[in-house]
Design an enzyme around this catalytic site. Structure first.
Site, PDB file in Angstrom:
ATOM      1  N   SER A 175       0.803  -1.223   0.000  1.00 15.04           N
ATOM      2  CA  SER A 175       0.000   0.000   0.000  1.00 15.04           C
ATOM      3  C   SER A 175       0.836   1.274   0.000  1.00 15.04           C
ATOM      4  CB  SER A 175      -0.938  -0.004   1.207  1.00 15.04           C
ATOM      5  OG  SER A 175      -0.211  -0.106   2.411  1.00 15.04           O
ATOM      6  N   HIS A 203      -5.206  -3.742  -2.025  1.00 11.84           N
ATOM      7  CA  HIS A 203      -5.013  -2.819  -3.152  1.00 11.84           C
ATOM      8  C   HIS A 203      -5.002  -3.521  -4.498  1.00 11.84           C
ATOM      9  CE1 HIS A 203      -4.388   0.931  -0.992  1.00 11.84           C
ATOM     10  NE2 HIS A 203      -3.863   0.178  -0.040  1.00 11.84           N
ATOM     11  N   LYS A 234     -11.666  -0.157  -1.316  1.00  9.60           N
ATOM     12  CA  LYS A 234     -10.711   0.473  -2.236  1.00  9.60           C
ATOM     13  C   LYS A 234     -11.306   0.436  -3.646  1.00  9.60           C
ATOM     14  CE  LYS A 234      -7.305   0.419   1.169  1.00  9.60           C
ATOM     15  NZ  LYS A 234      -6.684  -0.411   2.166  1.00  9.60           N
TER      16      LYS A 234
END
Ligand SMILES: *Cc1c(COP(=O)(O)O)cnc(C)c1O
Length: 386
Positions: A175, A203, A234
């Protein structure tokens, strides 16, 4: 007492403040009465504000209420929870999936089910804080290996007591550096040394891989890595997290994972939004294509200007700056030039590696990115970074 501690943080440029936007997230946002280009969102595909996703959230909220009313095992399991879980399992090609209220809770809740006292955890030095906290909470012995260094992992595996239960823990896509874990090597080591591999693909989900199934798809490791976790907050534009894997693992988590059991079920609207986002992601693959085109345009632009980037291979593009004070000064200059991109400082990243963490999304236009590059050049010069 608190004042003294806050003063100490301030002396090291480590004070954190909440930044309140006055609009929805998007490529540009309203901040302090001004339009600024937002380069800090994890909403990589613009799905948080996608009409189908918002509609799904509204409909589920109207039908099932704003809250689930109870924990999952009591009476908080509603159709949106079950639909999301079967949608994720189908998408990830696993037997089953389980939703958690957040990625942070999932990591606290899963690691302790995979290993306990007497076991050994090997974790990447740059693992997300929630993984580190999950490792600590598990009661297992916890060793850190050099970032993405599978040779170091192997050295630690060789040295362990024979037969000791072992868990290797890593982010799929890191990240704060935007690079990938060496999943093929880690999976091979796990097999050879009879260890378990736990991948957090917060992610990677929606971003990596031909169809957005994530970092594991990117490396074509789906048969070798039977389960993993990811988040809904996300690229999926909602809130919450999931674990996808074999039915036995999911049943075990339902029975033993305390951060799953002892908390209110996630809101139905968030579950329905995430399920809708998975659909949009698949029938609008051009979003991922635009995301990667923007990633190339912006990373090339930053490198051309002379900025020092990490070895990122993703839409997370960190510019290494150095001290926390320099990173703050740079972020302030960027804001003055109309760009919001946060300074990331210790303890989120190691000392001396404070950075500006840029994220691009599919929704930025070429003009917005070019305008942002001008701001980076000017701000970089004023802040003494270029
Ligand atoms: C964001 C993130 C989490 C936490 O997920 P939340 O749903 O925001 O709590 C966990 N792991 C990684 C790698 C993350 O980037």
């Amino acid at each position: 007492m608190f004042r003294h501690k806050l003063d100490q943080l301030a002396a090291h440029s480590l004070t954190r403040r909440l930044t309140g936007l006055s609009s929805a997230t998007g490529p540009t946002v309203q901040f302090s009465g001004r339009r600024v280009i937002l380069l800090s969102s994890n909403d990589y595909l613009g799905l948080a504000t996608h009409p189908e996703v918002v509609q799904a959230s509204v409909e589920a909220t109207q039908r099932y209420g704003a809250g689930a009313g109870a924990s999952r095992l009591v009476s908080g399991t509603l159709p949106p929870h079950q639909e999301l879980e079967s949608t994720i399992a189908a998408f990830k090609q696993t037997d089953a999936a389980l939703a958690f209220s957040s990625g942070y809770l999932a990591n606290l809740g899963v690691i302790g089910c995979l290993i306990g006292r007497g076991g050994l955890i090997l974790a990447d030095r740059l693992c997300h804080a929630s993984l580190i906290d999950g490792c600590r909470l598990s009661g297992a012995t916890f060793r850190v290996y050099r970032h993405a260094d599978s040779a170091h992992v192997e050295a630690l595996l060789r040295r362990r007591q024979p037969g000791r239960p072992t868990l290797i823990v890593t982010d799929g896509l890191f990240s704060m550096d935007g690079d990938l874990a060496p999943l093929p090597e880690l999976a091979a080591l796990a097999r050879r040394y009879d260890a378990t591999l736990y991948v957090d693909d917060a992610h990677g989900t929606g971003v990596m891989g031909e169809t957005g199934r994530g970092t594991i798809e990117h490396f074509a490791m789906e048969s070798a890595i039977p389960f993993h976790m990811g988040t809904l907050g996300k690229a999926l534009g909602s809130s919450g997290a999931y674990v996808a894997g074999p039915q036995d693992l999911i049943d075990y988590l339902i029975n033993t994972s305390r951060p799953f059991i002892f908390t209110t079920a996630p809101p139905p609207g968030a579950m329905a939004a995430a399920a809708a986002a998975l659909g949009v992601m698949q029938h609008e693959p051009d979003r991922r294509a635009r995301l990667w085109a923007n990633q190339r345009r912006f990373s090339e632009g930053l490198r051309r200007l002379g900025f020092r980037l990490t070895a990122s291979v993703s839409p997370i593009l960190p510019l290494l700056v150095g001290t926390a004070a320099q990173a703050i000064a740079f972020a302030e200059q960027l804001l003055a030039h109309g760009v919001m991109a946060p300074a990331i400082r210790p303890p989120t990243v190691p000392d001396g590696t404070s950075r500006i963490r840029v994220t691009v999304t599919s929704e930025h236009t070429a003009d917005q990115l070019d305008e942002a590059l001008v701001a980076f050049e000017r701000a970089g010069r004023t802040a003494g970074v270029l």
